[in-house]
Design an enzyme around this catalytic site. Structure first.
Site, PDB file in Angstrom:
ATOM      1  N   PHE A  59      -5.303  -9.283   2.578  1.00 17.91           N
ATOM      2  CA  PHE A  59      -6.575  -9.720   3.715  1.00 17.91           C
ATOM      3  C   PHE A  59      -5.883 -10.384   4.701  1.00 17.91           C
ATOM      4  O   PHE A  59      -6.950 -11.042   5.419  1.00 17.91           O
ATOM      5  CB  PHE A  59      -7.498 -10.461   2.586  1.00 17.91           C
ATOM      6  CG  PHE A  59      -8.873  -9.363   1.643  1.00 17.91           C
ATOM      7  CD1 PHE A  59      -8.783  -8.471   1.475  1.00 17.91           C
ATOM      8  CD2 PHE A  59      -9.554 -10.976   0.865  1.00 17.91           C
ATOM      9  CE1 PHE A  59      -9.844  -8.093   0.455  1.00 17.91           C
ATOM     10  CE2 PHE A  59     -10.391  -9.508   0.687  1.00 17.91           C
ATOM     11  CZ  PHE A  59     -10.274  -8.642   0.401  1.00 17.91           C
ATOM     12  N   ASP A 270      -4.676  -1.102  -2.233  1.00 19.87           N
ATOM     13  CA  ASP A 270      -3.576  -1.025  -1.303  1.00 19.87           C
ATOM     14  C   ASP A 270      -4.206  -0.952   0.122  1.00 19.87           C
ATOM     15  O   ASP A 270      -3.771  -0.087   0.433  1.00 19.87           O
ATOM     16  CB  ASP A 270      -2.224  -0.132  -1.375  1.00 19.87           C
ATOM     17  CG  ASP A 270      -1.207  -0.915  -0.229  1.00 19.87           C
ATOM     18  OD1 ASP A 270      -1.631  -1.764  -0.196  1.00 19.87           O
ATOM     19  OD2 ASP A 270      -0.021  -0.283  -0.288  1.00 19.87           O
TER      20      ASP A 270
END
Ligand code: DOR
Ligand code: ZN
Length: 390
Positions: A59, A270
């Site tokens: 993130f 991922d």
């Protein structure tokens, strides 16, 4: 502070009609009505599922917010019916201290989804005692910087503290510009030795059937949508650049066969956003975006009869939830952490992406099931209208 979600749900191994009463963020009943609660009814074309949980996302933010942010990543998660994530520590700065670890968790606590983060390898292993992370992420770069003996000391500490060592398993000794399969295979051999010594080890984004065979039953494993669905034979441009790299079509097929046979414990994206101009530059950074569409790509295997719904949930809900210490079951007393999917086929398009990153080599692939509502942190979000029901 209550709502009722009515429709077909997958509960206790079967599809049945439920009337989920949620009060104060907790499922109170599967046959509830509740006084004065808003009732949301979903048709037979919909299916209520326990929330998906992704243990490998990036993130970014913190110096890399042009690539992705905590808020943008959460929007991507909601689009895919993902109610909880474990983020990666390779932010700027890298999360190697208890102070940074606590700060990141505090920032994540106000997101619409449940948020956790793997701690990075600390130079001073005393930071682990202070932070008490559930897991530590070990990159090839960490091994190159600190050496295997430091990693082994970390494994000892982790054993004392009960944390899991999560390996990006490519031995830096075999990485020289190119990242050959040997780099992963030799790391897998080493991880098998560690696992036999009794350390709790997880290998993320396995890209080779060899890794699955070497570690099955010794360590837990996850595989990504891109390593399962794309190969270097068919996908080679900058958007396909990722570490570990996409493998040959033959290796991909064998990995997928093992995955469908139940040899891989979890599915994890991922999801690694970069800006498009970075990806199209002379030296594209590695990483593929997929969080928004990962559940639909997995549900496709159910649609095609290659996985049962129980397999889908084991891979992307129950086992990842156990890894993250969460309860995502549809049962009275559990926190409301579920999604409603509209059961329809579609081809992945850029419009399906809701985070900061809206391009992916997964565009064009066949998918099944779109999240239309997500319950997490006490709120039901209707994705089409943006409405939040509490
Ligand atoms: O492809 C990758 N992208 N592999 C990594 O190990 C790091 C990740 C990223 O952070 O972009
Ligand atoms: Zn990653």
């Amino acid at each position: 502070m209550c709502f009722v979600v009515e429709g077909k749900a997958y509960v206790g191994g079967a599809v049945r009609y439920v009337s989920l009463l949620v009060e104060g963020g907790v499922i109170k009943s599967l046959r509830g009505r509740g006084e004065g609660c808003r009732v949301l009814q979903f048709s037979g074309r919909h299916l209520i599922l326990p929330g998906f949980v992704d243990i490998h996302v990036h993130f970014r933010d913190w110096g890399l917010s042009h690539k992705e942010t905590l808020a943008g990543g959460s929007a991507a998660a909601l689009a895919g019916g993902v109610v909880a994530v474990l983020d990666m520590p390779n932010t700027r700065p890298h999360i190697r201290t208890a102070g940074l670890y606590a700060r990141r968790l505090a920032e994540g606590s106000s997101l619409p989804i449940l948020y956790g983060v793997h701690m990075g390898v600390p130079e001073d292993l005393g930071e682990l005692e202070a932070a008490r992370p559930g897991s530590v992420k070990i990159y090839p770069e960490d091994v190159a910087q600190f050496g295997w003996p430091h990693v082994e000391r970390l494994l000892d500490r982790c054993r004392e503290l009960g944390c899991t060592a999560v390996f990006h398993c490519e031995d830096p000794q075999y990485i020289s510009g190119r990242r050959p399969p040997e780099a992963e295979a030799r790391c897998a051999d080493r991880a098998a030795v560690y696992a036999r010594r009794g350390y709790r080890i997880h290998i993320t984004h396995v890209s080779l059937p060899y890794t699955v065979e070497a570690l099955r039953g010794l360590a837990t494993l996850d595989a990504t949508p891109h390593h399962l669905l794309l190969s270097s034979d068919r996908c080679s441009g900058p958007l396909c650049r990722v570490n570990p790299p996409l493998r040959s079509e033959d290796q991909r097929r064998r990995l997928l066969t093992l995955f469908l046979a139940g040899a891989v414990d979890m599915y994890a994206t991922d999801h690694a956003p970069h800006a498009l101009d970075e990806k199209l530059s002379g030296s594209p950074p590695p990483g593929i975006c997929s969080l928004d569409v990962a559940s639909s790509l997995l549900l496709r295997f159910w649609r095609d009869g290659l996985l049962g719904l129980d397999d889908v949930l084991r891979l992307y809900s129950f086992r990842p939830a156990r890894f993250a210490g969460l309860d995502v079951s549809l049962r009275p007393g559990a926190p409301a952490a579920f999604s409603v999917f509209r059961l329809e086929e579609f081809a992945v398009s850029e419009r399906d992406f809701r985070g900061t990153c809206r391009f992916s080599p997964l565009v064009g692939l066949r998918a099944f099931g779109r999240a239309v509502a997500v319950a997490s942190r006490g709120v039901l979000r209707l994705l089409d209208t943006g409405e939040a029901v509490a």
